[in-house]
Design a protein around this motif. Structure first.
Motif, short mmCIF file in Angstrom:
data_model
loop_
_atom_site.label_atom_id
_atom_site.label_comp_id
_atom_site.label_asym_id
_atom_site.label_seq_id
_atom_site.Cartn_x
_atom_site.Cartn_y
_atom_site.Cartn_z
N SER A 170 55.00 34.82 0.17
CA SER A 170 56.20 35.01 -0.65
C SER A 170 55.96 34.51 -2.08
O SER A 170 56.40 35.13 -3.05
CB SER A 170 57.40 34.27 -0.03
N ASP A 208 60.58 39.67 5.84
CA ASP A 208 60.54 38.42 6.60
C ASP A 208 61.94 38.08 7.09
O ASP A 208 62.90 38.14 6.31
CB ASP A 208 60.01 37.30 5.69
N ASP A 214 56.83 42.05 1.25
CA ASP A 214 56.54 40.72 1.81
C ASP A 214 56.78 40.81 3.32
O ASP A 214 57.92 40.87 3.78
CB ASP A 214 57.46 39.67 1.17
N THR A 271 63.19 34.95 2.55
CA THR A 271 62.88 34.02 1.46
C THR A 271 63.14 34.67 0.10
O THR A 271 63.78 34.08 -0.77
CB THR A 271 61.38 33.61 1.54
MG LIG Z 1 57.32 33.91 3.13
#
Ligand SMILES: [Mg+2]
Ligand SMILES: Nc1ncnc2c1ncn2[C@@H]1O[C@H](COP(=O)(O)OP(=O)(O)OP(=O)(O)O)[C@@H](O)[C@H]1O
Length: 232
Positions: free
Chosen positions: A22, A45, A92, A49
């Motif tokens: 991230s 994710d 991500d 995040t």
């Molecule tokens: Mg992460």
């Protein structure tokens, strides 16, 4: 595969958590945005995040866009964005080996696996590299995979030099540069400022910007993109 209209897709994927996916995704997003490229980050994710980060710091909306997605939505949303956007899409992926890891690596122009110079990280990066190499052979499509050595001490202690030998033996392909352990990287999620948008009167920020510019140049060269084409 990359055309003037289709955005360039870069996936950040690792079967291991906490390696800097991230952070490096946010930093590269900032580096590309600073060069004027439109940047969309897809956050797969489950901890969200990057989506939470984007919501916490409204100023980020002037730099990039972040969209959080569930596993089942990924391919549909990606297709939608590929049809309607240009510039870069950074993905991500969750820090476990799962379906979206393979989906993202298969559709991406480049997959980046951050790894510290430590045996557990290198072993997991090498596992993913072998998996993607097999997949690439089976589907007859090149899958470009590079390891980003992250959180490297600029002092190069002995254990790091030994770990670098492990990297060479592991068969992974690292970038020809490393990302150091530096405060401006760790501060990204505290301040909402990727290094390119942080206070450049601070020397550590300038060093992080230089390192990220080097990484960005290497990525563009690897993808065969000159700046106009990537911005289109
Ligand atoms: Mg992460
Ligand atoms: N180059 C760096 N210098 C200093 N700190 C770093 C660096 N890279 C990552 N970190 C720190 O390491 C921690 C883990 O990073 P990050 O959250 O980016 O990893 P991740 O791979 O996305 O983790 P997860 O698998 O949980 O999603 C964070 O606290 C981050 O600030």
């Amino acid at each position: 595969m990359t055309t003037a209209m289709r955005p360039t897709i870069i996936a950040f994927a690792s079967p291991k958590g906490g390696v800097g996916k991230s952070t490096s995704c946010a930093c590269l997003a900032g580096a590309l945005a600073a060069r004027g490229y439109p940047v969309l980050v897809l956050d797969l994710d489950q901890n969200r995040t990057l989506e939470q980060w984007f919501k916490r710091f409204p100023d980020l909306a002037g730099i990039l866009t972040v969209e959080g997605l569930g596993e089942g939505e990924f391919m549909d949303r990606l297709k939608h964005h590929c049809d309607t956007r240009s510039g870069f899409i950074l993905v991500d992926v969750a820090g476990v080996y799962q379906k979206t890891t393979i989906q993202a690596a298969t559709v991406a122009d480049l997959t980046i696996t951050p790894s510290k110079l430590s045996a557990p990280d290198i072993i997991e990066a090498a596992k993913l590299h072998r998996e993607l190499t097999h997949l690439s052979t089976m589907i007859g499509k090149p899958i470009l995979h590079r390891v980003l050595l992250n959180e490297v001490s600029p002092l190069w202690p002995t254990y790091q030099r030994a770990a670098l030998e492990d990297v060479k033996r592991s068969g992974v392909e690292p970038f020809g540069m490393v990302v150091h352990q530096r405060a401006p990287y760790a501060e990204v999620f505290l301040t909402g400022q990727p290094p390119h948008f942080a206070n450049r009167t601070r020397e550590p920020v300038r060093k992080a910007v230089d390192q990220l510019d080097d990484l960005t140049d290497r990525i563009l060269a690897l993808l065969g993109l000159n700046e106009q084409k990537a911005a289109a």
